[in-house]
Scaffold this motif. Sequence first.
Motif, PDB file in Angstrom:
ATOM      1  N   GLY A  21      71.807 -24.105 -40.541  1.00 24.01           N
ATOM      2  CA  GLY A  21      70.799 -23.059 -40.516  1.00 24.01           C
ATOM      3  C   GLY A  21      71.172 -21.990 -39.511  1.00 24.01           C
ATOM      4  N   GLY A  22      70.253 -21.062 -39.239  1.00 25.06           N
ATOM      5  CA  GLY A  22      70.490 -20.030 -38.256  1.00 25.06           C
ATOM      6  C   GLY A  22      70.940 -18.736 -38.890  1.00 25.06           C
ATOM      7  N   GLU A  23      71.129 -17.733 -38.004  1.00 23.43           N
ATOM      8  CA  GLU A  23      71.494 -16.394 -38.429  1.00 23.43           C
ATOM      9  C   GLU A  23      72.884 -16.387 -39.077  1.00 23.43           C
ATOM     10  N   PHE A  24      73.025 -15.591 -40.142  1.00 22.42           N
ATOM     11  CA  PHE A  24      74.288 -15.416 -40.855  1.00 22.42           C
ATOM     12  C   PHE A  24      74.804 -16.717 -41.480  1.00 22.42           C
ATOM     13  N   GLU A  25      73.936 -17.649 -41.762  1.00 16.28           N
ATOM     14  CA  GLU A  25      74.387 -18.934 -42.319  1.00 16.28           C
ATOM     15  C   GLU A  25      75.117 -18.744 -43.640  1.00 16.28           C
ATOM     16  N   ALA A  26      74.569 -17.912 -44.537  1.00 10.91           N
ATOM     17  CA  ALA A  26      75.199 -17.710 -45.838  1.00 10.91           C
ATOM     18  C   ALA A  26      76.580 -17.076 -45.687  1.00 10.91           C
ATOM     19  N   GLU A  27      76.681 -16.091 -44.787  1.00  9.83           N
ATOM     20  CA  GLU A  27      77.967 -15.432 -44.560  1.00  9.83           C
ATOM     21  C   GLU A  27      78.987 -16.409 -43.976  1.00  9.83           C
ATOM     22  N   ARG A  28      78.515 -17.267 -43.089  1.00 10.40           N
ATOM     23  CA  ARG A  28      79.421 -18.236 -42.474  1.00 10.40           C
ATOM     24  C   ARG A  28      79.925 -19.240 -43.512  1.00 10.40           C
ATOM     25  N   LYS A  29      79.064 -19.689 -44.394  1.00  9.93           N
ATOM     26  CA  LYS A  29      79.472 -20.619 -45.443  1.00  9.93           C
ATOM     27  C   LYS A  29      80.469 -19.960 -46.389  1.00  9.93           C
ATOM     28  N   LYS A  30      80.261 -18.694 -46.693  1.00  9.07           N
ATOM     29  CA  LYS A  30      81.197 -17.957 -47.558  1.00  9.07           C
ATOM     30  C   LYS A  30      82.559 -17.860 -46.866  1.00  9.07           C
ATOM     31  N   MET A  31      82.552 -17.567 -45.581  1.00  8.26           N
ATOM     32  CA  MET A  31      83.798 -17.499 -44.821  1.00  8.26           C
ATOM     33  C   MET A  31      84.553 -18.828 -44.893  1.00  8.26           C
ATOM     34  N   VAL A  32      83.839 -19.926 -44.737  1.00 14.42           N
ATOM     35  CA  VAL A  32      84.468 -21.246 -44.767  1.00 14.42           C
ATOM     36  C   VAL A  32      85.044 -21.533 -46.147  1.00 14.42           C
ATOM     37  N   ARG A  33      84.335 -21.122 -47.201  1.00 15.83           N
ATOM     38  CA  ARG A  33      84.871 -21.316 -48.558  1.00 15.83           C
ATOM     39  C   ARG A  33      86.188 -20.561 -48.724  1.00 15.83           C
ATOM     40  N   GLU A  34      86.269 -19.356 -48.172  1.00 14.87           N
ATOM     41  CA  GLU A  34      87.493 -18.570 -48.264  1.00 14.87           C
ATOM     42  C   GLU A  34      88.611 -19.222 -47.454  1.00 14.87           C
ATOM     43  N   VAL A  35      88.264 -19.795 -46.312  1.00 18.00           N
ATOM     44  CA  VAL A  35      89.250 -20.515 -45.501  1.00 18.00           C
ATOM     45  C   VAL A  35      89.823 -21.686 -46.305  1.00 18.00           C
ATOM     46  N   MET A  36      88.971 -22.433 -46.976  1.00 16.99           N
ATOM     47  CA  MET A  36      89.439 -23.570 -47.768  1.00 16.99           C
ATOM     48  C   MET A  36      90.290 -23.108 -48.948  1.00 16.99           C
ATOM     49  N   ALA A  37      89.934 -21.976 -49.533  1.00 16.92           N
ATOM     50  CA  ALA A  37      90.734 -21.430 -50.630  1.00 16.92           C
ATOM     51  C   ALA A  37      92.114 -21.011 -50.139  1.00 16.92           C
ATOM     52  N   ASP A  38      92.164 -20.387 -48.969  1.00 16.44           N
ATOM     53  CA  ASP A  38      93.448 -19.996 -48.394  1.00 16.44           C
ATOM     54  C   ASP A  38      94.311 -21.220 -48.092  1.00 16.44           C
ATOM     55  N   ALA A  39      93.679 -22.293 -47.638  1.00 14.67           N
ATOM     56  CA  ALA A  39      94.418 -23.523 -47.365  1.00 14.67           C
ATOM     57  C   ALA A  39      95.085 -24.043 -48.636  1.00 14.67           C
ATOM     58  N   ALA A  40      94.410 -23.931 -49.749  1.00 12.88           N
ATOM     59  CA  ALA A  40      94.988 -24.376 -51.024  1.00 12.88           C
ATOM     60  C   ALA A  40      96.171 -23.486 -51.416  1.00 12.88           C
ATOM     61  N   VAL A  41      96.042 -22.181 -51.182  1.00 16.44           N
ATOM     62  CA  VAL A  41      97.108 -21.237 -51.545  1.00 16.44           C
ATOM     63  C   VAL A  41      98.364 -21.475 -50.709  1.00 16.44           C
ATOM     64  N   THR A  42      98.201 -21.838 -49.445  1.00 17.37           N
ATOM     65  CA  THR A  42      99.342 -21.996 -48.539  1.00 17.37           C
ATOM     66  C   THR A  42      99.845 -23.434 -48.461  1.00 17.37           C
ATOM     67  N   ALA A  43      99.408 -24.293 -49.357  1.00 16.37           N
ATOM     68  CA  ALA A  43      99.779 -25.716 -49.306  1.00 16.37           C
ATOM     69  C   ALA A  43     101.292 -25.914 -49.312  1.00 16.37           C
ATOM     70  N   LEU A  44     102.014 -25.082 -50.053  1.00 20.78           N
ATOM     71  CA  LEU A  44     103.461 -25.230 -50.138  1.00 20.78           C
ATOM     72  C   LEU A  44     104.120 -25.001 -48.779  1.00 20.78           C
TER      73      LEU A  44
END
Length: 242
Positions: A21-44
Motif C-alpha cells: 500500500g501507500g503512495e505511488f503503489e501502482a507505479e511502483r508495481k509497474k516498475m517492478v514488472r518492467e524490472v522482471m521483464a528486463d531480467a528475462a530479456v537479459t537472461a542470456l
Amino acid sequence: MKLFLFAAALLFFCGAFPAQGGEFEAERKKMVREVMADAAVTALYVGSSAISPSVIKAMEKVERHRFVPSGLVPLAYLNRPLPIGHGQTISQPYIVALMTDLMKVKPGDRVLEIGTGSGYQAAILAELAGSVYSIEIIEALGREADARLKALGCRNVKAKVGDGYYGWPEAAPFDSIMVTAAASHVPPPLIRQLKRGGRMVIPLGTQFLTQSLMLVEKKQDGSITSRQILPVRFVPLTGGHP
C-alpha cells in the motif's frame, strides 16, 4: 540507465516503508514488472531470467520517489536513471535489482556500498542485510543521503563522506561489496576487505567507452575470480586514488 544491452537483525529494516500500500503503489508495481521483464530479456547475458523474490520484495517496498529531486517525483518510477545533482544519477531500477541480486545478500550480512548517491540503493540493501556501510565522495550528496536515510528509519545503514576506493577498513570484512561507479580496475583495498566466500559487483571501464558489469568472487582459499555480466554505463569513480 535504460537497459543498456549496449547497454543487525531483521527488526532494523527501513521503518518508513510500508510492506504494502501507500503512495505511488501502482507505479511502483509497474516498475517492478518492467524490472522482471528486463531480467528475462537479459537472461542470456546474466545466466538467469529472474530476480530473486527477496530483491523483488525490497524493490516493491522501498519508495523510490523519496530519493529523487522534488521536480522529478512524477518520473520516479520510470525504469530509467534520473539526475540527482552534482553530475550524478540514481541508477535504473533494473540495474539496482540486478546488482543487488548478484550479491546474494542474506539476513545478517555486512555489506559495503561505494557511491551512496541519493541513498536509494542503500535503502534496498538495508531491506536484505544485517548492516550496510555506504560511502559517498561528494560531500553535499553524502550528507543529504545520510539525513534522508535516518529520517526514513534506515537504522541499519551507516553512511559517511570519503573516497570509496579505500573502502571502510574499520568495519571490514564484508560479506559483499557493491560499487556504483565505473572504475578502471578493481580497487585492491576492496579485495582485501571482502570476506572469503564473498562477492563484489563493480562496473569496469571508462566514462566514454564500453563498461562491463563484473561479478568478482573471493574463494574460500583467498583466490579471486571474475565474470563479465552485462554492458552498462555508469558515472566514473572519482577520488585521489591511483
